[in-house]
Design an enzyme around this catalytic site. Structure first.
Site, PDB file in Angstrom:
ATOM      1  CB  SER A 201     -59.524  23.455  -6.660  1.00 27.68           C
ATOM      2  OG  SER A 201     -58.352  24.184  -6.655  1.00 27.68           O
TER       3      SER A 201
ATOM      4  CG  ASP B 178     -52.872  19.523  -7.253  1.00 24.81           C
ATOM      5  OD1 ASP B 178     -52.378  20.511  -7.815  1.00 24.81           O
ATOM      6  OD2 ASP B 178     -54.012  19.513  -6.766  1.00 24.81           O
TER       7      ASP B 178
ATOM      8  CG  HIS C 276     -55.462  21.265  -9.439  1.00 21.42           C
ATOM      9  ND1 HIS C 276     -55.545  21.217  -8.058  1.00 21.42           N
ATOM     10  CD2 HIS C 276     -56.345  22.212  -9.831  1.00 21.42           C
ATOM     11  CE1 HIS C 276     -56.418  22.109  -7.637  1.00 21.42           C
ATOM     12  NE2 HIS C 276     -56.917  22.726  -8.693  1.00 21.42           N
TER      13      HIS C 276
END
Ligand SMILES: CC(=O)N[C@@H](C)C(=O)N[C@@H](C)C(=O)O
Length: 764
Positions: A615, A703, A735
């Site tokens: 991320s 996600d 995610h």
């Protein structure tokens, strides 16, 4: 040189490098201390994944023994990976504690641990005599139903089929909105569920002809079933609360009358908020809840403790709703004192960052006034306190004097337990001097606490201890419920860094940052390869706790450096402020500084540095491999942020993209060329042409936070430049890539990717 991906290599890398079946025997000989065989790697993963993680611990009522003294039971729930079934499972363990008023004579396990099946939530009644259970059950036709059960000590007293009753949609069991709360009188139960939606069907669906019996039956249908079916709404878009909360849209508060079985939806809640985290007000006359604003639309909530929200009281007689918190931006975790005179809650201001230092607020229910007990800490105080960073308070956190509360919170790179005196605002740590890295409060009853603790090399265990009298908190003694040993030959320490003068922030020049180092073995002659990991967020933190991925890599022979760069939570609000508008620069430089400083110490192999980041950690990682070509020998990234400009329109939290990049978020502002250009210029995709490091990209199709198209952009940019790149696509994951089957596949692929990278580095 454009196709070379490591400093030592002189020849272009063969594009099929990953396809080569095994690591060379010569490599095995050279790196004797490294475990490189895939079966052996899988075996170590399997072994270490057996340690469960505590989810909850509840202290039962105290009973008095014949000859004086007392005892109580502790019920705990844990989650564990079942690799065979490729799913998370829940298990329960029980313990018994013998004690007097304020000291423990004996504490230890009672009975065996057992698997819990189908229980979504459970809660003991205040007296401890009954238990409410929310259960999921799939019948033999494969239909899933939800039941609310009431148990006595000896049997199931009531079972309500919520699905058949059809008063509402699914009950929420998430940490964000969900709750299951007994009224003080133990006659009612309060919970949150999805609002019942009108039935929808196609314009052209033929209605089946009803038989005579069916016509008779239909006269018994509930009021709702007879509502007209909506046709035009069959494909109406339903907003949800984003990543991790995709089935949550319109929560309603529901109250079950246990005696009659009647369920009613609470009325009077303002139209513009979605309610959750509800509790009963004193004497059961009303309900206190948090209402999250869902106008102009729902912004993702997961990891975002900054969402606009208000604390309300709704009166059960007149359904009148009044606001308790005032002039604040965000509130969470209302908790009522045992004497029912005070309410504490976490409060945050409109800072824009997704997480922040919270203040602790107090509402005096008698005087109807609010005050701040613990303020936001900008910079660590002289005694080292850095502020409150927890996202939620434990359900029970009040001491029996109704004057003190116990909280667990990140304090720099550890998680500590602190006691706060609501009258004086004095904060005392219960754990700073301990060698354990991370503590979490699970329950407190009559000042007996049950806590979970772990360290990077020591799996979680539960401890119990009595909270000493006010002013003597440092005297606490803990008794372990389950003995656990640290894993042999793995050490950890926290490293503190002061950024060099050219990298200090002009407005926040005194900030430091930290890293947690895990290092295998004690053999000074062998320098292990190093894996550098910046966390995501960016306002999140690594605390010194047990984390599967890190410990397994350490067991394989890697040193692991977890970097809490400036901007992480846990170090004061100024640190968080310093990163806003500075992403891709300050965070990237801090991570590189931490890695280079460690290399200077000579404890790890400087030619074998690897990188993992998910991320925002993937965003930092991509910047690192393009700004420091050759330094990192391989990179593995989960759902990375690659291009802020394209992320803006595809994420559930566009405000986060704007704020982190240094802009205000204005919901009705349309994208402009200047903003998009600025976003693009901060994005790692613009430097992708400089990348030579092999990259493993791991993407979750579902996600909602960082759309997988971000990772695809990186994949295409590297592929066309012949940079070794491999993409794994997980169709059912989102995610965090945290499904058990995904997680193990991700780990094995990273481990093998790094093996190959090191093998090739050596061979070159
Ligand atoms: C607030 C948030 O979710 N930001 C993402 C871009 C991110 O970095 N997430 C972190 C928490 C992660 O590790 O997934």
């Amino acid at each position: 040189m454009s196709k070379c991906w490591c400093r030592l290599s002189t020849a272009p890398l063969p594009l099929d490098w990953w396809e080569r079946p095994t690591v060379s025997p010569a490599f095995h000989r050279r790196v004797k201390k490294m475990i490189t065989d895939s079966e052996e790697i899988a075996g170590i993963y399997q072994e270490i994944s057996k340690f469960p993680t505590p989810l909850k611990g509840c202290i039962g009522p105290q009973a008095t023994l014949k000859h004086g003294g007392k005892y109580c039971n502790i019920y705990s729930e844990w989650s564990q990976r079942d690799l065979e079934r490729a799913e998370w499972m829940k298990l329960c363990r029980e313990y018994v504690v013998f004690c007097d008023e304020n000291s423990i004579a004996y504490a230890g396990p009672s009975g065996r641990c057992t698997e819990l099946r189908g229980e979504l939530m459970n809660r003991d009644s205040p007296s401890g005599t009954r238990k409410a259970v929310l259960r999921r059950h799939t019948n033999n036709k494969g239909e899933e139903k939800q039941y609310l059960e009431i148990w006595s000590k000896t049997s199931k007293d009531k079972c309500i089929n919520l699905t058949v009753l059809d008063k509402h949609g699914k009950v929420y069991e998430d940490d964000q909105f969900g709750c299951l709360v007994w009224s003080h009188s133990e006659t009612h139960i309060l919970y949150v569920a999805e609002k019942k939606r009108p039935k929808v069907q196609s314009f052209f669906k033929t209605k089946p002809e009803l038989s005579i019996e069916e016509k008779d039956d239909s006269t018994n249908d509930t009021e709702n079933d007879q509502k007209p079916v909506k046709q035009a709404d069959q494909f109406l878009y339903l907003e949800d609360w984003g990543e991790g909360l995709v089935n949550q849209s319109t929560p309603v508060l529901c109250v079950l009358d246990i005696e009659t079985g009647n369920i009613s939806e609470l009325q009077g809640i303002p139209e513009h908020v979605s309610p959750g985290q509800a509790i009963w007000a004193p004497t059961d006359n009303g309900i206190i809840f948090v209402g999250w604003w869902h106008i102009p639309w729902r912004l993702g909530l997961k990891y975002c403790t900054n969402r606009k929200s208000v604390l309300y009281y709704v009166d059960l007689k007149g359904n009148e709703c009044s606001q308790i918190s005032s002039g604040v931006h965000t509130v969470r975790s209302p908790r009522l004192s045992l004497d029912q005179h005070y309410l504490i809650y976490l409060e945050g201001s409109d800072v824009g960052t997704h997480h922040q230092c919270h203040s602790l607020s107090l509402y005096n229910l008698d005087k109807k006034v609010t005050s701040t007990v613990v303020k936001v800490v900008d910079y660590p105080t002289v005694d080292g306190f850095t502020g409150i960073y927890c996202s939620d308070l434990a359900l029970n956190c009040w001491a029996r004097d109704s004057q003190r509360v116990v909280i667990d919170t990140a304090q720099r790179s550890r998680k500590d337990l602190i006691v706060i005196n609501i009258a004086t605002g004095i904060v005392t740590s219960l754990t700073t001097d301990s060698e354990v890295g991370s503590w979490m409060l699970l329950d407190i009853q009559q000042d007996l606490m049950v806590v979970s603790c772990s360290s990077p090399n020591c799996p979680p265990t539960l401890k119990v201890g009595f909270l000493p009298a006010a002013g003597q908190e440092e005297r606490i003694t803990w008794v372990t419920l389950d003995e656990t040993e640290p894993l042999s030959r793995i050490e950890w320490k926290i490293l503190t860094f002061t950024p060099p003068p050219e990298q200090t922030h002009p407005n926040f020049p005194d900030l430091q940052f930290e890293s947690i180092l895990l290092i295998p073995g004690k053999n000074k002659n062998i320098k292990p390869p190093l894996i550098v990991i910046p966390h995501g967020g960016p306002n999140s933190i690594f605390v010194a706790s047990w984390m599967l991925l890190h410990i397994v890599f350490c067991k394989l022979g890697y040193a692991v450096l977890l970097v809490n760069y400036r901007g992480s939570s846990g170090f004061g609000q100024d640190s968080i402020r310093s990163l806003t508008g500075n992403i891709g620069i300050q965070d990237v430089k801090d991570v590189q500084y931490a890695a280079e400083n460690l290399l200077k110490e000579g404890v790890v192999d400087s030619q074998k540095v690897l990188l993992i980041g998910g991320s925002h950690g993937g965003f930092i990682g991509c910047h690192l491999i393009s700004q420091y070509p050759g330094f990192y020998k391989a990179f593995a990234t989960r759902n990375p942020v690659i291009n802020l400009a394209s992320k803006l329109g595809t994420t559930d939290i566009p405000d986060h993209t704007m704020v982190q990049a240094g802009f205000d978020f204005v919901p009705d502002q349309l994208p402009t060329p200047s903003v998009l250009t600025a976003l693009l210029s901060k994005s790692p995709i613009t430097n992708a042409a400089r990348v030579t490091t092999p990259v493993l990209i791991l993407l979750g199709e579902k996600d909602k936070r960082v759309n997988p198209s971000q990772g695809l952009e990186l994949y295409r940019a590297l592929k066309v430049r012949d940079v070794p790149v491999r993409l794994l696509w997980y169709p059912d994951d989102s995610h965090s890539l945290s499904k058990v089957g995904t997680e193990v596949d991700v780990f094995m692929n990273i481990a093998l990717w790094f093996n190959f990278a090191l093998d090739i580095t050596k061979a070159a």
